[in-house]
Design a protein around this motif. Structure first.
Motif, PDB file in Angstrom:
ATOM      1  N   HIS A  59       6.888  44.380 -37.306  1.00  0.00           N
ATOM      2  CA  HIS A  59       5.968  44.392 -36.166  1.00  0.00           C
ATOM      3  C   HIS A  59       6.578  43.698 -34.945  1.00  0.00           C
ATOM      4  CE1 HIS A  59       2.931  45.685 -39.083  1.00  0.00           C
ATOM      5  NE2 HIS A  59       2.335  46.189 -38.021  1.00  0.00           N
ATOM      6  N   GLU A  60       7.262  42.575 -35.157  1.00  0.00           N
ATOM      7  CA  GLU A  60       7.917  41.883 -34.046  1.00  0.00           C
ATOM      8  C   GLU A  60       9.031  42.742 -33.449  1.00  0.00           C
ATOM      9  OE1 GLU A  60       8.416  37.999 -33.526  1.00  0.00           O
ATOM     10  OE2 GLU A  60       6.655  37.413 -34.680  1.00  0.00           O
ATOM     11  N   GLU A  63       7.561  45.564 -31.460  1.00  0.00           N
ATOM     12  CA  GLU A  63       7.077  45.081 -30.165  1.00  0.00           C
ATOM     13  C   GLU A  63       8.228  44.891 -29.179  1.00  0.00           C
ATOM     14  OE1 GLU A  63       4.972  41.051 -28.718  1.00  0.00           O
ATOM     15  OE2 GLU A  63       3.902  42.133 -30.311  1.00  0.00           O
ATOM     16  N   MET A  64       9.355  44.356 -29.664  1.00  0.00           N
ATOM     17  CA  MET A  64      10.519  44.118 -28.798  1.00  0.00           C
ATOM     18  C   MET A  64      11.163  45.416 -28.331  1.00  0.00           C
ATOM     19  SD  MET A  64      12.464  40.775 -30.435  1.00  0.00           S
ATOM     20  CE  MET A  64      13.057  41.678 -31.851  1.00  0.00           C
ATOM     21  N   GLY A  66       9.615  48.631 -28.501  1.00  0.00           N
ATOM     22  CA  GLY A  66       8.691  49.658 -28.043  1.00  0.00           C
ATOM     23  C   GLY A  66       8.523  50.836 -28.992  1.00  0.00           C
ATOM     24  N   SER A  68       7.057  52.185 -33.025  1.00  0.00           N
ATOM     25  CA  SER A  68       6.000  51.901 -33.988  1.00  0.00           C
ATOM     26  C   SER A  68       6.560  51.098 -35.164  1.00  0.00           C
ATOM     27  CB  SER A  68       5.422  53.225 -34.501  1.00  0.00           C
ATOM     28  OG  SER A  68       4.670  53.021 -35.662  1.00  0.00           O
ATOM     29  N   ALA A  69       5.781  50.114 -35.621  1.00  0.00           N
ATOM     30  CA  ALA A  69       6.190  49.331 -36.797  1.00  0.00           C
ATOM     31  C   ALA A  69       6.345  50.238 -38.011  1.00  0.00           C
ATOM     32  CB  ALA A  69       5.179  48.225 -37.081  1.00  0.00           C
TER      33      ALA A  69
END
Length: 91
Positions: A59-60, A63-64, A66, A68-69
């Motif tokens: 997830h991190e 987010e970094m 852009g 999808s996890a």
């Protein structure tokens, strides 16, 4: 194919050296394996602190970057296993 990962992977003692865009991870044990990783691999390794699961790390990373996890969880899980096999992450 989902592979289980250590619940909260913890980086083992290692020497970490950056050369250009790559990082060399050298385990402190003689039976470990030296890995040369890119920025993403280094970010994953840094998050193996005993407080983040592979899912948290995915997830991190998502987010970094852009993305999808869901798109990176399998890759993160495999890489955490690779780190463990090299003696760089405690199981």
């Amino acid at each position: 194919m989902n592979t289980p990962s250590p619940t909260m992977p913890t980086a083992a003692a290692a020497s970490v050296t950056r050369t250009g865009d790559m990082w060399t991870l050298v385990p402190s044990t003689a039976d470990g394996e030296v890995l040369v990783v890119n920025h993403t691999g280094h970010q994953i390794f840094q998050h193996c602190d005993g407080r983040h699961s592979a899912s948290d790390i995915a997830h991190e990373l998502a987010e970094m970057t852009g993305v999808s996890a869901d798109d990176v969880i399998e890759d993160v899980t495999r890489f955490v296993h690779r780190l463990a096999a090299a003696g760089l992450v405690a199981r």
